[in-house]
Enzyme design. Structure first.
Site, short mmCIF file in Angstrom:
data_model
loop_
_atom_site.label_atom_id
_atom_site.label_comp_id
_atom_site.label_asym_id
_atom_site.label_seq_id
_atom_site.Cartn_x
_atom_site.Cartn_y
_atom_site.Cartn_z
N PHE A 154 122.00 29.12 47.28
CA PHE A 154 122.76 29.75 46.21
C PHE A 154 122.84 31.25 46.51
O PHE A 154 121.83 31.87 46.85
CB PHE A 154 122.05 29.48 44.89
CG PHE A 154 122.86 29.86 43.68
CD1 PHE A 154 123.90 29.05 43.25
CD2 PHE A 154 122.59 31.02 42.98
CE1 PHE A 154 124.65 29.39 42.13
CE2 PHE A 154 123.34 31.37 41.86
CZ PHE A 154 124.38 30.55 41.44
N TYR A 177 117.20 26.81 32.38
CA TYR A 177 118.36 26.50 31.51
C TYR A 177 119.20 25.35 32.05
O TYR A 177 120.17 24.97 31.44
CB TYR A 177 119.23 27.75 31.29
CG TYR A 177 119.61 28.51 32.55
CD1 TYR A 177 120.64 28.05 33.37
CD2 TYR A 177 118.95 29.68 32.91
CE1 TYR A 177 120.98 28.73 34.52
CE2 TYR A 177 119.29 30.37 34.06
CZ TYR A 177 120.31 29.90 34.85
OH TYR A 177 120.64 30.58 36.00
N ARG A 182 132.24 19.18 40.25
CA ARG A 182 130.82 18.83 40.24
C ARG A 182 130.47 18.18 38.91
O ARG A 182 130.87 18.65 37.85
CB ARG A 182 130.07 20.15 40.40
CG ARG A 182 128.62 20.05 40.68
CD ARG A 182 128.07 21.42 41.03
NE ARG A 182 128.04 22.32 39.89
CZ ARG A 182 127.16 23.30 39.74
NH1 ARG A 182 126.25 23.53 40.68
NH2 ARG A 182 127.18 24.08 38.68
C1 LIG Z 1 121.27 28.54 38.99
C2 LIG Z 1 120.61 29.10 40.20
C3 LIG Z 1 120.11 30.41 40.21
C4 LIG Z 1 120.33 31.31 39.04
O1 LIG Z 1 119.65 32.50 39.11
P1 LIG Z 1 119.59 33.45 37.82
O2 LIG Z 1 118.77 34.57 38.23
O3 LIG Z 1 119.03 32.62 36.71
O4 LIG Z 1 120.99 33.82 37.46
C5 LIG Z 1 119.43 30.85 41.34
N1 LIG Z 1 119.26 30.04 42.41
C6 LIG Z 1 119.75 28.78 42.43
C7 LIG Z 1 119.52 27.91 43.61
C8 LIG Z 1 120.45 28.28 41.33
O5 LIG Z 1 120.95 27.05 41.36
#
Ligand SMILES: *Cc1c(COP(=O)(O)O)cnc(C)c1O
Length: 410
Positions: free
Chosen positions: A126, A222, A369
């Site tokens: 991500f 979340y 998705r």
């Molecule tokens: C959803 C997600 C995040 C989100 O990071 P935030 O700091 O909560 O915005 C980070 N890494 C991955 C792999 C995710 O799927």
């Protein structure tokens, strides 16, 4: 496997987890296939939050830190999450966001391997994880190299230059799942540390952090943990690293005696060293209530149902919508709790589906998705969703100007 409405009804009647849906408030007429992005609202959260606001905050005021034990929420909630990801009590806390936790843990890992400079990750990770690594690299004037390889090449790319392997277990786009145990073992065999991001794992299927010997882990609450929009994240530190602090965000809550108000920083020797500032009491209270539903089931049972739901979905979609190409692994044990398809018009297709109450999401460039949260989805939901998707695609119902308009959040 082709199932008609009657046999689907039977499946729902035999479903041992069907009763869990009562723990959630979902709007009428919605089939919610986006619990992998924002989990649904557990029904107990509103009353618990109202109490936290009106009774705890309103009546107890500053005394609440002690009398309602707000100060220990990070470890109290953390210990409940620890059970869901195979970690021991005391090794995981709830704090900040996943992005921030990635930063704290990466810096710690780098400090533990002073003679190495490579952070190894993959192109399926991500972006925020990669961005945080890039920010850390800039901060320490390029003494770090972020090395990116294709997901299938991670194992071969592990060598003696790697300080830390930073991997997200489940790919947010395709749902492809890495083998945590095997990759961690390989990382350790070359002297590297292993950091796992469990954002799409926690609450969806069993995770075994301790058994896999992961060094660090982070994740958000979340998604499958249903903690609510912007709910605080979690961070895990393996017992063997507890004493060696490297969290560069040295806030007072990570100090070994925050209320001594010393002028110098001395890190806690516990997982609390990953704390920074005052915990988000209301958000953590909501998350704490949301976790109650996991007391009524097991992750093994949830995974088994998730596999059944997603296998049904795949077979129905492949039969009904030949134009959608499966972008997820076909082996259910090699994917998380989501199924993705690619289509060049993925964005407007998803908007047309949302308009008809089938809520999934779109990930650039061409992925639609669908998440399968077994806590609140039925087999009838899956069949109905497949019918609506077929209608939208076969009738080109997505090809309307309003469905092409991009929103800020996709
Ligand atoms: C959803 C997600 C995040 C989100 O990071 P935030 O700091 O909560 O915005 C980070 N890494 C991955 C792999 C995710 O799927």
């Amino acid at each position: 496997m082709e199932l008609d409405a009657v046999s689907i009804e039977q499946k729902d009647q035999q479903d041992q987890l069907a009763h869990l849906r009562q723990h959630f408030s979902l709007p009428e007429g919605v089939i919610y296939l986006d619990g992998n992005s924002l989990g649904a609202l557990p029904s107990n959260v509103s009353a618990v939050l109202q109490n936290a606001v009106e009774e705890q905050w309103g009546q107890s005021l500053i005394k609440g830190w002690n009398c309602h034990n707000w100060i220990d929420l990070p470890s109290r909630v953390g210990n409940r999450i620890a059970k869901l990801v195979g970690a021991d009590e005391g090794t995981l806390i709830c704090a900040d966001s996943t992005s921030l936790n990635v930063f704290k843990v990466l810096a710690t890992a780098i400090k533990l391997r002073p003679d190495r400079k490579v952070i190894l990750s993959d192109t399926g990770n991500f972006p925020t994880d990669l961005y945080m690594a890039q920010g850390l690299k800039e901060l320490v004037s390029d003494e770090i190299e972020l090395r990116l390889v294709a997901p299938e090449d991670v194992e071969d790319a592990l060598d003696e230059t790697v300080a830390v392997m930073m991997i997200t277990e489940v790919d947010y786009r395709t749902g492809r799942k890495h083998d945590m145990k095997a990759l961690t073992q390989k990382a350790h065999s070359v002297g590297a540390l292993a950091l796992w991001d469990l954002c799409h794992s926690a609450g969806a299927f069993p995770v075994h952090l301790k058994e896999a010997k992961a060094d660090f882990a982070v994740g958000c609450s979340y998604k499958y943990l249903n903690g609510g929009p912007g709910a605080p994240a979690f961070v895990y530190v393996a017992p063997k690293h507890q004493g060696s602090s490297g969290n560069p965000l040295t806030g007072w809550m990570g100090h070994n005696a925050p209320f001594a108000f010393d002028l110098g920083y001395a890190p806690s020797v516990k997982t609390d060293q990953m704390r920074v500032g005052t915990p988000q009491v209301l958000a953590m209270t909501a998350l704490n209530a949301a976790l109650d539903v996991f007391d009524h089931t097991t992750l093994e049972a949830l995974q088994a149902k998730s596999i059944e739901l997603s296998e049904l979905f795949i077979s129905e979609i492949q039969r009904r919508c030949p134009g959608l190409e499966l972008a997820s692994p076909t082996d259910p044990l090699k994917r998380g709790s989501q199924v993705s398809f690619s289509h060049e018009h993925g964005y407007p297709i998803m908007q047309a589906l949302i308009d008809r109450g089938v809520i999934g999401d779109f990930r650039a460039p061409n992925i639609i998705r669908f998440g399968f949260a077994p806590l609140y989805l039925s087999f009838a939901d899956v069949l109905k969703a497949a019918e609506i998707i077929e209608e939208v695609i076969a009738g080109n119902l997505w090809d309307k100007p309003q469905y092409h308009q991009k929103s800020k959040v996709t």
